[in-house]
Design an enzyme around this catalytic site. Structure first.
Site, PDB file in Angstrom:
ATOM      1  N   LYS A   1     -13.132  -3.655  11.484  1.00 60.86           N
ATOM      2  CA  LYS A   1     -13.665  -2.453  10.622  1.00 60.86           C
ATOM      3  C   LYS A   1     -14.927  -2.342  11.161  1.00 60.86           C
ATOM      4  O   LYS A   1     -15.989  -1.439  11.072  1.00 60.86           O
ATOM      5  CB  LYS A   1     -13.972  -3.584   9.344  1.00 60.86           C
ATOM      6  CG  LYS A   1     -12.600  -3.638   8.931  1.00 60.86           C
ATOM      7  CD  LYS A   1     -12.251  -4.533   7.461  1.00 60.86           C
ATOM      8  CE  LYS A   1     -11.298  -4.541   7.250  1.00 60.86           C
ATOM      9  NZ  LYS A   1     -11.357  -5.667   5.424  1.00 60.86           N
TER      10      LYS A   1
ATOM     11  N   VAL B   1       0.452  -1.067  -0.147  1.00 66.81           N
ATOM     12  CA  VAL B   1       0.074  -0.160  -0.060  1.00 66.81           C
ATOM     13  C   VAL B   1       0.878   1.413   0.048  1.00 66.81           C
ATOM     14  O   VAL B   1       0.361   1.991  -0.683  1.00 66.81           O
ATOM     15  CB  VAL B   1      -0.802  -0.280   1.001  1.00 66.81           C
ATOM     16  CG1 VAL B   1      -1.829   1.225   1.053  1.00 66.81           C
ATOM     17  CG2 VAL B   1      -1.700  -1.135   0.904  1.00 66.81           C
TER      18      VAL B   1
ATOM     19  N   ILE C   1     -13.576   0.981  -1.048  1.00 66.26           N
ATOM     20  CA  ILE C   1     -15.485   1.904  -1.342  1.00 66.26           C
ATOM     21  C   ILE C   1     -15.157   2.974  -0.268  1.00 66.26           C
ATOM     22  O   ILE C   1     -14.707   3.163   1.109  1.00 66.26           O
ATOM     23  CB  ILE C   1     -16.087   0.803  -0.345  1.00 66.26           C
ATOM     24  CG1 ILE C   1     -16.007  -1.068  -1.434  1.00 66.26           C
ATOM     25  CG2 ILE C   1     -17.230   1.210  -0.489  1.00 66.26           C
ATOM     26  CD1 ILE C   1     -16.761  -2.288  -0.853  1.00 66.26           C
TER      27      ILE C   1
ATOM     28  N   GLU D   1      -9.712   6.333   5.922  1.00 64.33           N
ATOM     29  CA  GLU D   1     -10.970   6.103   5.140  1.00 64.33           C
ATOM     30  C   GLU D   1     -10.534   4.445   4.455  1.00 64.33           C
ATOM     31  O   GLU D   1     -11.372   4.066   4.073  1.00 64.33           O
ATOM     32  CB  GLU D   1     -11.295   6.962   3.700  1.00 64.33           C
ATOM     33  CG  GLU D   1     -12.154   6.071   2.744  1.00 64.33           C
ATOM     34  CD  GLU D   1     -13.471   6.292   2.553  1.00 64.33           C
ATOM     35  OE1 GLU D   1     -13.725   5.554   3.967  1.00 64.33           O
ATOM     36  OE2 GLU D   1     -13.961   7.259   2.626  1.00 64.33           O
TER      37      GLU D   1
ATOM     38  N   GLY E   1     -11.334  -1.257   2.277  1.00 67.12           N
ATOM     39  CA  GLY E   1     -10.738  -0.745   1.209  1.00 67.12           C
ATOM     40  C   GLY E   1     -10.967   0.245   0.857  1.00 67.12           C
ATOM     41  O   GLY E   1     -10.624   1.654   0.847  1.00 67.12           O
TER      42      GLY E   1
ATOM     43  N   ARG F   1      11.222  -0.995   6.830  1.00 60.46           N
ATOM     44  CA  ARG F   1      12.682  -2.069   8.022  1.00 60.46           C
ATOM     45  C   ARG F   1      13.653  -1.772   7.054  1.00 60.46           C
ATOM     46  O   ARG F   1      15.361  -2.069   7.561  1.00 60.46           O
ATOM     47  CB  ARG F   1      12.011  -2.662   7.962  1.00 60.46           C
ATOM     48  CG  ARG F   1      10.917  -2.858   8.835  1.00 60.46           C
ATOM     49  CD  ARG F   1       9.781  -4.206   9.504  1.00 60.46           C
ATOM     50  NE  ARG F   1       9.404  -4.643   9.858  1.00 60.46           N
ATOM     51  CZ  ARG F   1       7.912  -5.555  10.108  1.00 60.46           C
ATOM     52  NH1 ARG F   1       7.942  -6.872   9.846  1.00 60.46           N
ATOM     53  NH2 ARG F   1       7.416  -5.725  11.164  1.00 60.46           N
TER      54      ARG F   1
END
Length: 446
Positions: free
Chosen positions: A213, A21, A144, A137, A142, A52
């Protein structure tokens, strides 16, 4: 207003965590640099990063960015205005970095559902006190835009129920099991091979990811403080091909749902495999796709469907939050001051009311099914149907059913309570008519 009015100065972004991501966020910010500057009224630039391994090839050029081995040092650095936290985990470096950024008056964008489920209210309070934005968000569903929908688009509505498919791994496994008649174990192994499931899939398949979530979305939907400990959680590892076949014959599909509902006894939060009518919008959502249905008084019902994970979709949600901060439109984290969030009244799971699918392994002998039906009647549970299903192989081995070998018996109930179901099944077990633990799947109304 939490962010300062936009000006010509670039919004300087620091990314903590350069996994799938984080690398996608950096790539899209570079690719969309001119478009974002036009839309936000100011440039957005990644000026610093932390991860890392500095030498790992991530497919992005970090040569012009400052490198920090310590994400907390990045968060406090005067080189950034906004921290993008993509480390993960409810505590440790992720929490420390977010707290350091907010304490310094810097904005924070995070995709970290575990952190928010555990500490979201306290972090929102800190953000408020420092006049900084805390945006998330990407933490739920994800790509949406369900957070923005609940916090902003539906602010004139009174939400009564929210439910959804919030974990792509589970939806992929259940979809494959249904369509191909495969076992849970076989589908899980394939999901791991394809990268949809982790080497240790417990967090996904036992429902904990969905619960984190759901805790966030419940707060946004009902204006309550996050109460993750109140969520009843069950996973999908007990679901069998027979359950999916029976669901199909009865007009249902089985989905792992996160459900939050305002009831007479309080806010009910639950995660579990659920029978949903095949006619419902959410039943059509297959594979790794996510979906969220919101019941509200003005819009009645809306369903949002889209990719629930992956570098691109999650990065898209992260960048939507960055754009709000850049243009100065980022609002309060939960849509209202933390002081106005209510302490939710927990609705005990025992008080849950609805229909149930119950599969029992019943000794194939006279009177067993009738005795089970009697136990249900004693608990005031009305049965819509009873289906006894002997496999073709079992019927061939024992045409007359004289061996007494267990036979699957499926009960479908009308609306009743969790307490009544559990009490009746306890007595059925004590009677000695069943040879294994009952399979209980709740039926969600449309």
């Amino acid at each position: 207003m939490h962010a300062p009015p936009p000006d010509s100065r670039p919004l300087r972004v620091g990314i903590a965590g350069l996994g799938t991501v984080g690398a996608a966020v950096a790539t899209i910010l570079k690719r969309q640099e001119n478009a974002l500057a036009a839309r936000c009224g100011r440039p957005v630039r990644v000026t610093a990063v932390s991860a890392r391994d500095r030498n790992r090839d991530r497919g992005i050029d970090i040569s012009g960015m400052s490198w920090f081995d310590d994400p907390v040092a990045l968060a406090a650095s005067p080189e950034i205005d906004c921290l993008i936290e993509l480390i993960g985990g409810s505590d440790g470096p992720a929490k420390q970095a977010v707290e350091a950024a907010l304490s310094a008056g810097k904005h924070v964008v995070t995709a970290n559902k575990a952190l928010l489920a555990a500490h979201g209210v306290a972090l929102a309070e800190l953000a408020e006190s420092k006049g900084a934005a805390l945006a998330f968000e990407a933490s739920s569903a994800g790509g949406i835009p369900v957070v923005k929908t609940l916090r902003e688009a539906l602010s004139g509505n009174n939400v009564s129920r929210l439910y959804g498919i919030l974990n792509g791994t589970c939806n992929y496994i259940l979809s494959r099991m249904e369509l191909e008649g495969l076992t849970f174990e076989a589908c899980l192994k394939d999901a791991q091979r394809l990268g949809y499931a982790e080497a240790d899939p417990t967090f996904d398949v036992e429902g904990f990811d969905t619960a984190h979530k759901l805790a966030i979305l419940t707060s946004l939907a009902f204006g309550t403080k996050i109460d993750a400990e109140a969520i009843h959680v069950e996973g999908i590892s007990s679901i069998t091909p027979l359950d999916l076949k029976m669901a199909d014959e009865l007009g249902y599909r089985i989905k792992l749902l996160g459900v939050a509902e305002r009831t007479k006894t309080g806010i009910e939060q639950r995660v579990h495999p659920t029978m949903v009518p095949k006619s419902s919008a959410i039943a059509q959502v297959m594979g790794v796709t996510n979906a969220v249905t919101i019941d509200a008084d003005a819009v009645r019902e809306i369903t949002l469907v889209g990719p629930g994970a992956g570098g691109g979709p999650t990065a898209s949600a992260v960048i939507a939050d960055i754009a709000d901060i850049a243009r100065g439109t980022a609002g309060l984290p939960f849509g209202m001051p933390v002081a106005r969030l209510e302490q939710p009244t927990r609705a005990p799971m025992q008080r849950h009311e609805g229909g149930y699918y119950i599969r029992l392994a019943v000794a194939d002998r006279p009177g067993a099914a009738a005795a089970i039906a009697t136990r249900m009647a004693e608990a005031n549970i009305s049965l819509e149907s009873i289906v006894q299903r002997r496999s073709e192989a079992a019927a061939a081995r024992d045409p007359g059913g004289r061996s007494g070998a267990p036979v699957p018996v499926v009960l479908i109930t009308y609306a009743t309570s969790e307490q009544a179901i559990r009490g009746a099944l306890e007595k059925v077990g004590a009677d000695g008519h069943i040879s294994e633990a009952p399979q209980v799947i709740r039926i969600e109304r449309e």
